[in-house]
Design an enzyme around this catalytic site. Structure first.
Site, PDB file in Angstrom:
ATOM      1  N   ASN A  84       0.880  -1.179   0.000  1.00 51.86           N
ATOM      2  CA  ASN A  84       0.000   0.000   0.000  1.00 51.86           C
ATOM      3  C   ASN A  84       0.912   1.222   0.000  1.00 51.86           C
ATOM      4  O   ASN A  84       1.487   1.573   1.005  1.00 51.86           O
ATOM      5  CB  ASN A  84      -0.881  -0.042   1.262  1.00 51.86           C
ATOM      6  CG  ASN A  84      -1.734   1.196   1.410  1.00 51.86           C
ATOM      7  OD1 ASN A  84      -1.846   2.010   0.477  1.00 51.86           O
ATOM      8  ND2 ASN A  84      -2.343   1.357   2.584  1.00 51.86           N
ATOM      9  N   TRP A  85       1.039   1.801  -1.217  1.00 49.60           N
ATOM     10  CA  TRP A  85       2.000   2.892  -1.328  1.00 49.60           C
ATOM     11  C   TRP A  85       1.511   4.155  -0.627  1.00 49.60           C
ATOM     12  O   TRP A  85       2.261   5.067  -0.377  1.00 49.60           O
ATOM     13  CB  TRP A  85       2.258   3.197  -2.814  1.00 49.60           C
ATOM     14  CG  TRP A  85       3.091   2.125  -3.504  1.00 49.60           C
ATOM     15  CD1 TRP A  85       3.549   0.991  -2.968  1.00 49.60           C
ATOM     16  CD2 TRP A  85       3.531   2.177  -4.846  1.00 49.60           C
ATOM     17  NE1 TRP A  85       4.266   0.265  -3.893  1.00 49.60           N
ATOM     18  CE2 TRP A  85       4.278   0.988  -5.080  1.00 49.60           C
ATOM     19  CE3 TRP A  85       3.386   3.076  -5.929  1.00 49.60           C
ATOM     20  CZ2 TRP A  85       4.868   0.679  -6.307  1.00 49.60           C
ATOM     21  CZ3 TRP A  85       3.994   2.750  -7.142  1.00 49.60           C
ATOM     22  CH2 TRP A  85       4.737   1.565  -7.333  1.00 49.60           C
ATOM     23  N   LYS A  86       0.245   4.224  -0.359  1.00 45.64           N
ATOM     24  CA  LYS A  86      -0.373   5.419   0.231  1.00 45.64           C
ATOM     25  C   LYS A  86      -0.106   6.629  -0.674  1.00 45.64           C
ATOM     26  O   LYS A  86      -0.063   6.459  -1.893  1.00 45.64           O
ATOM     27  CB  LYS A  86       0.124   5.638   1.663  1.00 45.64           C
ATOM     28  CG  LYS A  86      -0.103   4.403   2.537  1.00 45.64           C
ATOM     29  CD  LYS A  86       0.082   4.652   3.990  1.00 45.64           C
ATOM     30  CE  LYS A  86      -0.187   3.385   4.768  1.00 45.64           C
ATOM     31  NZ  LYS A  86      -0.034   3.530   6.175  1.00 45.64           N
ATOM     32  N   GLU A 114      -6.971   5.113   7.669  1.00 47.89           N
ATOM     33  CA  GLU A 114      -6.649   6.505   7.338  1.00 47.89           C
ATOM     34  C   GLU A 114      -7.798   7.163   6.584  1.00 47.89           C
ATOM     35  O   GLU A 114      -8.091   8.354   6.749  1.00 47.89           O
ATOM     36  CB  GLU A 114      -5.342   6.561   6.527  1.00 47.89           C
ATOM     37  CG  GLU A 114      -4.127   6.319   7.426  1.00 47.89           C
ATOM     38  CD  GLU A 114      -2.932   5.701   6.714  1.00 47.89           C
ATOM     39  OE1 GLU A 114      -2.900   5.670   5.465  1.00 47.89           O
ATOM     40  OE2 GLU A 114      -2.014   5.224   7.434  1.00 47.89           O
ATOM     41  N   SER A 136       3.084  -1.979  10.527  1.00 52.99           N
ATOM     42  CA  SER A 136       4.514  -2.119  10.818  1.00 52.99           C
ATOM     43  C   SER A 136       5.046  -3.519  10.541  1.00 52.99           C
ATOM     44  O   SER A 136       5.945  -3.996  11.236  1.00 52.99           O
ATOM     45  CB  SER A 136       4.823  -1.706  12.262  1.00 52.99           C
ATOM     46  OG  SER A 136       4.459  -0.360  12.459  1.00 52.99           O
ATOM     47  N   GLY A 140       2.695  -1.202   4.338  1.00 48.95           N
ATOM     48  CA  GLY A 140       2.747   0.216   3.996  1.00 48.95           C
ATOM     49  C   GLY A 140       4.176   0.639   3.705  1.00 48.95           C
ATOM     50  O   GLY A 140       4.707   0.398   2.613  1.00 48.95           O
ATOM     51  N   GLY A 141       4.821   1.219   4.683  1.00 48.71           N
ATOM     52  CA  GLY A 141       6.168   1.771   4.537  1.00 48.71           C
ATOM     53  C   GLY A 141       7.147   0.811   3.875  1.00 48.71           C
ATOM     54  O   GLY A 141       7.919   1.195   2.975  1.00 48.71           O
TER      55      GLY A 141
END
Ligand code: PGA
Length: 706
Positions: A462-464, A551, A667, A688-689
């Site tokens: 999920n690159w956001k 989010e 995380s 994510g990150g």
């Protein structure tokens, strides 16, 4: 070692049991004899006359019964721990008493085995040391004693034994001891019993004389006695045995006429005819209720020319009292009281002699009646020595005690065996059930495992709101190339901002990497400036869409209802939905995580049909773990995913729940992916990150290869 211990314990226990049973029994069947022995001990302790006779008698019956019962309990291994302790206690007391006897010699015979076996004091002490050691061995390992009777039925054997031995005691008291171990048994010729063989060794005595002169006491022996010095006044003498010689079985029997001083022993014991001897150690305490029968026997004796004497150690007063109470006219002579107590255990008791041989003995409760005495004695059975009845007595004991006990033991063993068979059957049944269950659970486990293997393993990025178009294309290309070079073991998806979708779709190999959007509109199309519809997403070549991300819920106010719409539209346009749920930190701290997650699913996706559900992938993302570096522990994640699967099962059934892929997000990185993915309910991750660097993302994907 255990076998040796068991052998030793059972050997000691047998020795103790046999000794206790024998000594308890011989004392129990002679309660008066045991009472006299207690009297001897009291005398040695200077307590003579201070303890009433009835207390001595009860003590005699009680002690013997305890000893016998203890022996039986040891033999049958009843109450093993308690009985072994009691045995040690008993033996400690007995050993102490016999030590006192050995050192002080206050009593010649300890009386351990009644009159059946006489031991010297040192021998009896030695015997007790051996028994005490044996009892300590048994107490140390009481449970090694092999049981003969099961716990449940032990009380029957215990009470039966107590009743038997007390009844045997009371009967022996009322009649006469069942077995006569004393030298005055039926068949004994008293005169012969007193004879000393010619070559027998005599007993050597040492006589000491105590004299006094001017207030000074001095002891002399026969050699230095001051025969010539009359100033020494003799006051007392003592006799000690220096060497024990042969002692005939009867050594203290004499009959004296107190009035004339004449010794009648020889005359009475050599009478050619029958002689009745009415024995009473002391007439003062004799039972006088049967005097009518005694008088009748006296009359009968006179009539048939038999002698009838009373023998007693009573005082003149005692004799007079007896004559007054019973009207006795027969001559009464004197014999030592202790001897008379030994002759017959009844006061008074009747002895019938024929030429000095004891033909019969009766307790005052069993005296021959007028009906029995209806002819001269030589014509009556009571005038003849009865056949030896030892075997019939043993038979009676076997019949009354041992046989019922054996029957009880046999019945108990059969009962225990049937119990064992029942238990075994039950056990086998339970074992069979357990095996069936095990097999079933094995099957279930296999099924779940198969299902887990069947469920898709997914790692989705999920690159956001990251990466420009060029950067995004480069990243996607890098990921695609890496996976091309090293094929993944799971499905891989990258979810990008809308503007990347079409371009990224061009660089991805669809077989290796799926493409997804991070959102879509809750409206189909129309005047919704800035929105991108599900159809538009689909048209770029994307196949997935993330919906319900925390989010979006938090920053863009996406409610359960809005998400419900989005899900419907996404599915309707052929997109697969990665639906996120998860609780905030406060909600977890309030232990409301299950409630929150359930509400989110119920609010947006639990309305779907089973068919629609096939295109749903769930992602549990605790808000407190997203982008914070704080991962939920693998156990926390597993617990929640198992819960989510259970509520999916409640809603859509176990089969569908087992086929639903549920991811963990928050995380997740290359370091913790292995641990997280090893949990049975975690089917992958929403990253994510860590999805923004091809190498990190690839490392997470590779966790499925371990
Ligand atoms: P994270 O984000 O891996 O950076 O914590 C996960 C997500 O929001 O999907």
């Amino acid at each position: 070692m255990n076998k040796f211990k068991s052998f030793l314990v059972n050997l000691c226990r047998t020795l103790l049991a046999i000794t206790f049973i024998f000594s308890g029994f011989v004392k129990s069947i002679d309660p008066l004899g045991t009472q006299y022995k207690i009297g001897d001990y009291l005398e040695a302790l200077n307590l003579a006359g201070k303890v009433p006779e009835w207390i001595q008698l009860i003590t005699s019956i009680g002690l013997s019964a305890i000893e016998f019962t203890l022996g039986v309990l040891i033999l049958l291994a009843i109450q093993r721990r308690l009985v072994s302790k009691l045995t040690v206690f008993f033996m400690v007391c007995m050993t102490a008493v016999t030590l006192w006897l050995t050192i002080g010699n206050p009593i010649q015979d300890c009386g351990c085995f009644g009159d059946a076996i006489r031991l010297s004091n040192s021998m009896t002490f030695g015997k007790n040391v051996v028994l005490l050691t044996a009892s300590i061995v048994v107490m140390k390992w009481p449970l090694y004693q092999v049981r003969f009777i099961s716990k449940t039925n032990q009380w029957i054997a215990t009470y039966f034994t107590i009743v038997f031995i007390v009844v045997a005691s009371v009967l022996s008291l009322y009649h006469l001891p069942i077995f006569d171990f004393r030298p005055y048994f039926i068949g004994q010729n008293i005169k012969k019993g007193m004879e000393i063989p010619k070559d027998a060794k005599p007993t050597v005595y040492k006589n000491t004389f105590i004299c006094v002169k001017d207030g000074v006491q001095k002891e002399f022996d026969e050699k230095n006695f001051p025969y010539d010095d009359s100033t020494w006044v003799f006051i007392d003498s003592k006799q000690e045995i220096v060497e024990q010689g042969y002692e005939p079985p009867i050594h203290d029997f004499s009959i004296t006429n107190e009035e004339t001083g004449e010794d009648l022993t020889e005359a009475i014991l050599t009478k050619k005819n029958y002689t009745f001897l009415l024995i009473s150690p002391f007439f003062e305490v004799a039972e006088d209720g049967n005097f009518g029968e005694i008088d009748y026997i006296y009359e009968y004796a006179k009539e048939h020319g038999y002698d009838f004497y009373g023998l007693s150690a009573s005082t003149d007063y005692g004799v007079k009292h007896w004559r007054d109470v019973t009207g006795a006219e027969y001559p009464i002579y004197t014999t030592d009281g202790t001897t008379l107590k030994t002759v017959i255990r009844s006061n008074p008791g009747l002895l019938l002699l024929y030429q000095g041989t004891i033909i019969n003995k009766w307790s005052h409760n069993d005296l021959p009646t007028a009906e029995e005495l209806n002819a001269p004695l030589n014509l009556l059975s009571i005038g003849h020595e009865p056949e030896d009845s030892t075997w019939s007595k043993i038979f009676a004991i076997v019949l009354c005690y041992i046989l019922p006990l054996i029957l009880l033991i046999v019945a108990d063993r059969i009962w225990a065996w049937t119990q064992w068979v029942k238990k075994r059957e039950q056990w086998l049944k339970e074992k069979e059930q357990w095996l069936v269950k095990k097999e079933q659970s094995n099957k279930l486990y296999q099924l779940l495992k198969r299902k887990r293997q069947m469920r898709k393993k997914i790692v989705a990025g999920n690159w956001k709101m990251n990466e420009t178009l060029q950067e995004g294309i480069a990243l996607a290309t890098e990921i695609n190339d890496a996976l091309k070079a090293d094929k993944p073991n799971c499905d891989v998806v990258i979810c990008t901002p809308f503007i990347h979708l079409a371009s990224v779709a061009n660089v991805l190999d669809k077989e290796l990497v799926g493409l997804g959007a991070e959102n879509c509109a809750d409206k189909e199309k129309g005047a919704y400036t800035g929105e991108v519809s599900a159809a538009m997403v689909k048209s770029t070549g994307a196949e997935y869409v993330i919906l319900g991300h925390s989010e979006r819920r938090q920053y863009y106010g996406e409610t359960a209802e809005i998400l419900k719409e989005k899900v419907q539209l996404a599915l309707a346009n052929g997109l697969k939905v990665i639906f996120c749920c998860g609780e905030s930190l406060e909600e977890r701290e309030a232990n409301k995580q299950n409630e929150v997650v359930k509400a989110e699913l119920e609010g947006s996706v639990f309305n779907l049909s089973a068919e629609e559900w096939k295109n749903i992938i769930l992602a549990y993302e605790p808000i407190w773990a997203i982008g914070t570096g704080k991962t939920a522990t693998s156990d926390q994640a597993e617990e929640m995913l198992a819960y989510i699967r259970s509520i999916v099962a409640d809603k859509f059934g176990k089969e569908i729940a087992a086929e639903t892929s549920i991811l963990y997000g928050g995380s997740c990185n290359a370091k913790n992916a292995d641990e997280l993915f090893s949990k049975p309910n975690i089917d992958g991750g929403l990253i994510g990150g860590a999805s923004l660097k091809a190498a990190d993302f690839k490392a997470i994907i590779d966790a499925w290869k371990k």
